[in-house]
Design a protein around this motif. Structure first.
Motif, PDB file in Angstrom:
ATOM      1  N   MET A 157      16.484  -8.498  17.028  1.00 41.49           N
ATOM      2  CA  MET A 157      17.496  -8.661  18.069  1.00 41.49           C
ATOM      3  C   MET A 157      16.860  -8.868  19.436  1.00 41.49           C
ATOM      4  N   GLY A 158      17.355  -9.839  20.188  1.00 42.73           N
ATOM      5  CA  GLY A 158      16.917 -10.053  21.560  1.00 42.73           C
ATOM      6  C   GLY A 158      17.979  -9.568  22.527  1.00 42.73           C
ATOM      7  N   GLY A 159      17.565  -8.729  23.504  1.00 42.57           N
ATOM      8  CA  GLY A 159      18.532  -8.161  24.438  1.00 42.57           C
ATOM      9  C   GLY A 159      19.407  -7.138  23.740  1.00 42.57           C
ATOM     10  N   ALA A 160      20.510  -6.766  24.376  1.00 40.38           N
ATOM     11  CA  ALA A 160      21.432  -5.784  23.784  1.00 40.38           C
ATOM     12  C   ALA A 160      22.417  -6.520  22.869  1.00 40.38           C
ATOM     13  N   ALA A 161      21.952  -6.831  21.643  1.00 38.68           N
ATOM     14  CA  ALA A 161      22.773  -7.539  20.644  1.00 38.68           C
ATOM     15  C   ALA A 161      23.183  -8.923  21.133  1.00 38.68           C
ATOM     16  N   VAL A 162      22.250  -9.601  21.833  1.00 36.30           N
ATOM     17  CA  VAL A 162      22.540 -10.943  22.380  1.00 36.30           C
ATOM     18  C   VAL A 162      22.037 -12.042  21.440  1.00 36.30           C
ATOM     19  N   ALA A 163      20.716 -12.094  21.197  1.00 39.78           N
ATOM     20  CA  ALA A 163      20.153 -13.071  20.254  1.00 39.78           C
ATOM     21  C   ALA A 163      19.882 -12.327  18.951  1.00 39.78           C
ATOM     22  N   ASN A 164      20.648 -12.645  17.929  1.00 40.19           N
ATOM     23  CA  ASN A 164      20.626 -11.866  16.687  1.00 40.19           C
ATOM     24  C   ASN A 164      20.156 -12.719  15.516  1.00 40.19           C
ATOM     25  N   TYR A 165      19.085 -12.282  14.872  1.00 43.43           N
ATOM     26  CA  TYR A 165      18.511 -13.031  13.758  1.00 43.43           C
ATOM     27  C   TYR A 165      18.495 -12.169  12.494  1.00 43.43           C
ATOM     28  N   VAL A 166      19.027 -12.702  11.408  1.00 45.60           N
ATOM     29  CA  VAL A 166      18.926 -12.024  10.101  1.00 45.60           C
ATOM     30  C   VAL A 166      18.250 -12.959   9.120  1.00 45.60           C
ATOM     31  N   SER A 167      17.233 -12.449   8.431  1.00 45.38           N
ATOM     32  CA  SER A 167      16.595 -13.167   7.315  1.00 45.38           C
ATOM     33  C   SER A 167      16.788 -12.352   6.052  1.00 45.38           C
ATOM     34  N   ILE A 168      16.993 -13.035   4.945  1.00 49.30           N
ATOM     35  CA  ILE A 168      16.996 -12.378   3.640  1.00 49.30           C
ATOM     36  C   ILE A 168      15.907 -13.050   2.803  1.00 49.30           C
ATOM     37  N   LEU A 169      14.971 -12.216   2.354  1.00 52.72           N
ATOM     38  CA  LEU A 169      13.767 -12.719   1.671  1.00 52.72           C
ATOM     39  C   LEU A 169      13.681 -12.155   0.255  1.00 52.72           C
ATOM     40  N   GLU A 170      13.118 -12.956  -0.653  1.00 51.53           N
ATOM     41  CA  GLU A 170      12.871 -12.461  -2.021  1.00 51.53           C
ATOM     42  C   GLU A 170      11.563 -13.047  -2.532  1.00 51.53           C
ATOM     43  N   ARG A 171      10.985 -12.364  -3.504  1.00 52.06           N
ATOM     44  CA  ARG A 171       9.749 -12.878  -4.121  1.00 52.06           C
ATOM     45  C   ARG A 171      10.073 -14.174  -4.851  1.00 52.06           C
ATOM     46  N   GLY A 191       0.811  -1.225   0.000  1.00 60.81           N
ATOM     47  CA  GLY A 191       0.000   0.000   0.000  1.00 60.81           C
ATOM     48  C   GLY A 191       0.835   1.261   0.000  1.00 60.81           C
ATOM     49  N   ASP A 192       0.518   2.181   0.904  1.00 62.72           N
ATOM     50  CA  ASP A 192       1.231   3.458   0.965  1.00 62.72           C
ATOM     51  C   ASP A 192       2.694   3.305   1.369  1.00 62.72           C
ATOM     52  N   LEU A 193       3.043   2.126   1.907  1.00 59.31           N
ATOM     53  CA  LEU A 193       4.434   1.875   2.312  1.00 59.31           C
ATOM     54  C   LEU A 193       5.281   1.357   1.151  1.00 59.31           C
ATOM     55  N   GLN A 194       4.632   1.016   0.033  1.00 58.99           N
ATOM     56  CA  GLN A 194       5.323   0.318  -1.050  1.00 58.99           C
ATOM     57  C   GLN A 194       6.504   1.121  -1.612  1.00 58.99           C
ATOM     58  N   LEU A 195       7.643   0.447  -1.688  1.00 57.51           N
ATOM     59  CA  LEU A 195       8.835   1.035  -2.296  1.00 57.51           C
ATOM     60  C   LEU A 195       8.833   0.732  -3.788  1.00 57.51           C
ATOM     61  N   PRO A 196       9.372   1.651  -4.616  1.00 57.08           N
ATOM     62  CA  PRO A 196       9.375   1.399  -6.060  1.00 57.08           C
ATOM     63  C   PRO A 196      10.208   0.173  -6.430  1.00 57.08           C
ATOM     64  N   LYS A 197      11.307  -0.043  -5.692  1.00 55.95           N
ATOM     65  CA  LYS A 197      12.156  -1.217  -5.969  1.00 55.95           C
ATOM     66  C   LYS A 197      12.150  -2.092  -4.725  1.00 55.95           C
ATOM     67  N   ALA A 198      11.567  -3.293  -4.845  1.00 55.02           N
ATOM     68  CA  ALA A 198      11.515  -4.208  -3.706  1.00 55.02           C
ATOM     69  C   ALA A 198      11.683  -5.631  -4.210  1.00 55.02           C
ATOM     70  N   ASP A 199      12.915  -5.984  -4.551  1.00 54.17           N
ATOM     71  CA  ASP A 199      13.214  -7.312  -5.089  1.00 54.17           C
ATOM     72  C   ASP A 199      13.712  -8.267  -4.016  1.00 54.17           C
ATOM     73  N   ILE A 200      14.496  -7.727  -3.082  1.00 48.89           N
ATOM     74  CA  ILE A 200      15.084  -8.570  -2.050  1.00 48.89           C
ATOM     75  C   ILE A 200      15.224  -7.747  -0.769  1.00 48.89           C
ATOM     76  N   GLY A 201      14.724  -8.297   0.334  1.00 47.82           N
ATOM     77  CA  GLY A 201      14.683  -7.528   1.582  1.00 47.82           C
ATOM     78  C   GLY A 201      15.430  -8.223   2.705  1.00 47.82           C
ATOM     79  N   GLY A 202      15.982  -7.415   3.606  1.00 46.35           N
ATOM     80  CA  GLY A 202      16.684  -7.934   4.780  1.00 46.35           C
ATOM     81  C   GLY A 202      15.912  -7.613   6.046  1.00 46.35           C
ATOM     82  N   VAL A 203      15.929  -8.552   6.998  1.00 44.37           N
ATOM     83  CA  VAL A 203      15.279  -8.355   8.303  1.00 44.37           C
ATOM     84  C   VAL A 203      16.312  -8.615   9.392  1.00 44.37           C
ATOM     85  N   PHE A 204      16.448  -7.679  10.344  1.00 41.50           N
ATOM     86  CA  PHE A 204      17.290  -7.925  11.510  1.00 41.50           C
ATOM     87  C   PHE A 204      16.464  -7.743  12.769  1.00 41.50           C
TER      88      PHE A 204
END
Length: 392
Positions: free
Chosen positions: A377-391, A362-375
Motif C-alpha cells: 500500500m502507498g500512502g493511507a490506503a491510496v495506491a493499493n496493490y494485490v498480487s496472488i502468486l502460486e508455484r 528456511g525457518d520461515l517455511q509454512l507447512p502449507k504454502a500453495d498459494i500466497g497473497g501480497v498486499f
C-alpha cells in the motif's frame, strides 16, 4: 471471470534490512541485481529491461537513479531501465511496470529492483519526507507526521468500534515473534504481548493511540527479482506464477473518504481474488500484508474479507493470523519486524512469498504454502496493490 496473467518470478535476491553499512542506494542495488540474475540461472545479457523502485523524496540526493544499476551490471548498458515511484507501494509499481513490459511482448526477461537508504537521514527529517506520502494541503501539520495520520485513523476506528489496543498489541507481538525466524529482518526479538500492550519508557506513545511498537521501522535494504513469461519459465529451475496482479488508487486526502473502511484495499482484494478465480481470502495459504502501522494490518483483515467491518480484532485475538493459524499473515515479521525500506518493500514481499511457495523459506517455511497473497500500500490506503502468486 478469471483472466490469466502470463508471468512468472524465476529468480530473486534480498539484503538484510536495518541500519546497513552500504552508504547509498547504488551500493544496495549492487548487492541484489546480479545476485537475482544468477539465482535465475541466466546471464546479465539476457535481461531485456530493468524496473527500479526508489521512493527517494529526500532520502537520496540522487533524484535520477534508473541507471545506477549499470555500475554493478555493465552488461545492462543500452537496455531500457525506468525508475518507478508510488509512495510505500513503489516496489509493486516497479513490478507492474515489468508485468506490462512482458505482456506487451517487448522482451523475455525483466529485472525488478527495489531499494532505499533511510537510516543516514536524521529522524525528524525522515518524518518530514514520509509526509510526502500524504495530502500536504490538509495533512502536513498533523502531529507525529505520517504516524500521526495513522494515529488519527486508529482514533476514528476506536470511536466507531471501541478500543482496540489489545488487538494492536497482539498484532505487534505476533509480527515480532515471526521476525525472530527471518534472517533478513531488522528486529529479530520476540518482544511479547505485555511489552507491546503497555506504554513505557521503551515503548512510548508516538501518535496516540499508537505506541512505538505499533510503528514500522526506519530501514535500509534492497530486493530484486527476475520475471519472465510462462513458456520461458518452464525451462527454469524454479517458477512462481502470478495468478493476479491488481492496482487500485483512491483519493489522496483522508478527509475525502471514510478512512477506516479501507475501501481501496477492499476493492483491490476483491478484484484480485476474482482475477485469480478464488472465492475468498481464506482460499489462500498465507498473506504478506502492509503493516506500516498495526492499525493498518487490523483494517486489512477486514479489507481482505477475513472478518466483517469492525471485527478485525477477532482475526488476531482468536489466532487466525498466527503462524499456525488458518491464514498466517506476515510470517516474515512484516514491515513491523522485517523493516520498511520504502522502495524495497513491495519487491521484498513478493520475494518472501515466492520463497514460501518454492519451499525455500528456511525457518520461515509454512507447512502449507500453495498459494500466497501480497498486499502493498502507498500512502493511507491510496495506491493499493494485490498480487496472488502460486508455484508454477
Amino acid at each position: 471471470m478469471a483472466e490469466t496473467l502470463d508471468a512468472c518470478i524465476v529468480g530473486w535476491a534480498h539484503t538484510p534490512f536495518g541500519k546497513l553499512e552500504e552508504p547509498d542506494i547504488e551500493s544496495l542495488l549492487a548487492r541484489v541485481g546480479r545476485a537475482a540474475i544468477e539465482d535465475a540461472g541466466i546471464s546479465p545479457a539476457e535481461i531485456d529491461a530493468g524496473f527500479l523502485g526508489v521512493f527517494g523524496e529526500g532520502f537520496t540526493n540522487q533524484g535520477f537513479p534508473s541507471s545506477l544499476v549499470l555500475q554493478s551490471i555493465p552488461e545492462l548498458r543500452f537496455k531500457p531501465i525506468t525508475r518507478y515511484e508510488n509512495a510505500c507501494a513503489t516496489g509493486s509499481a516497479a513490478i507492474h511496470g515489468a508485468l506490462d513490459f512482458l505482456a506487451a511482448k517487448r522482451g523475455r526477461f525483466a529485472l525488478v529492483l527495489g531499494a532505499e537508504k533511510m537510516t543516514a537521514t536524521p529522524g525528524p527529517q525522515v518524518g518530514e519526507i514520509l509526509l510526502n506520502a500524504s495530502y500536504r494541503k490538509t495533512e502536513q501539520d498533523i502531529r507525529g507526521g505520517f504516524a500521526g495520520v495513522f494515529g488519527r485513523i486508529a482514533e476514528a476506528y476506536f470511536q466507531r468500534h471501541g478500543d482496540q489496543s489489545d488487538a494492536l498489541a497482539a498484532i505487534a507481538a505476533k509480527n515480532h515473534k515471526n521476525g525472530v525466524d527471518n534472517p533478513w529482518a531488522q528486529m529479530r526479538k520476540d518482544l511479547g504481548y505485555a511489552f507491546c500492550r503497555a506504554e513505557s519508557e521503551k515503548n512510548p506513545f508516538v501518535a496516540p493511540p499508537l505506541k512505538r511498537t505499533d510503528c514500522s521501522l526506519v530501514s535500509d535494504g534492497a530486493a530484486a527479482m527476475i520475471i519472465t513469461d510462462s513458456e520461458t519459465a518452464k525451462a527454469m529451475q524454479k517458477a512462481v506464477r502470478f495468478r493476479a496482479a491488481v492496482q487500485v488508487n483512491d483519493y489522496l486526502p483522508i478527509a475525502a473518504r471514510d478512512i477506516i473502511r479501507f475501501e481501496g484495499p477492499r476493492e483491490a482484494w476483491s478484484r484480485a481474488l476474482d482475477q485469480a478465480g478464488l472465492g475468498a481470502a481464506t482460499d489462500l495459504s498465507f498473506v504478506e500484508t502492509h503493516d506500516c502501522f498495526t492499525i493498518a494490518e487490523l483494517l486489512e483483515y477486514e479489507a481482505m474479507g477475513l472478518t466483517p467491518e469492525g471485527q478485525g480484532s477477532r482475526a488476531i485475538l482468536e489466532g487466525w493470523t498466527a503462524a499456525d493459524g488458518k491464514l498466517p499473515v506476515n510470517r516474515s515479521g512484516g514491515l513491523k519486524a522485517k523493516g520498511h525500506p520504502i522502495g524495497a518493500t513491495g519487491v521484498s514481499m513478493h520475494v518472501l512469498t515466492a520463497m514460501q511457495l518454492t519451499g525455500t523459506a528456511g525457518d520461515l517455511q509454512l507447512p502449507k504454502a500453495d498459494i500466497g497473497g501480497v498486499f502493498n500500500m502507498g500512502g493511507a490506503a491510496v495506491a493499493n496493490y494485490v498480487s496472488i502468486l502460486e508455484r508454477a
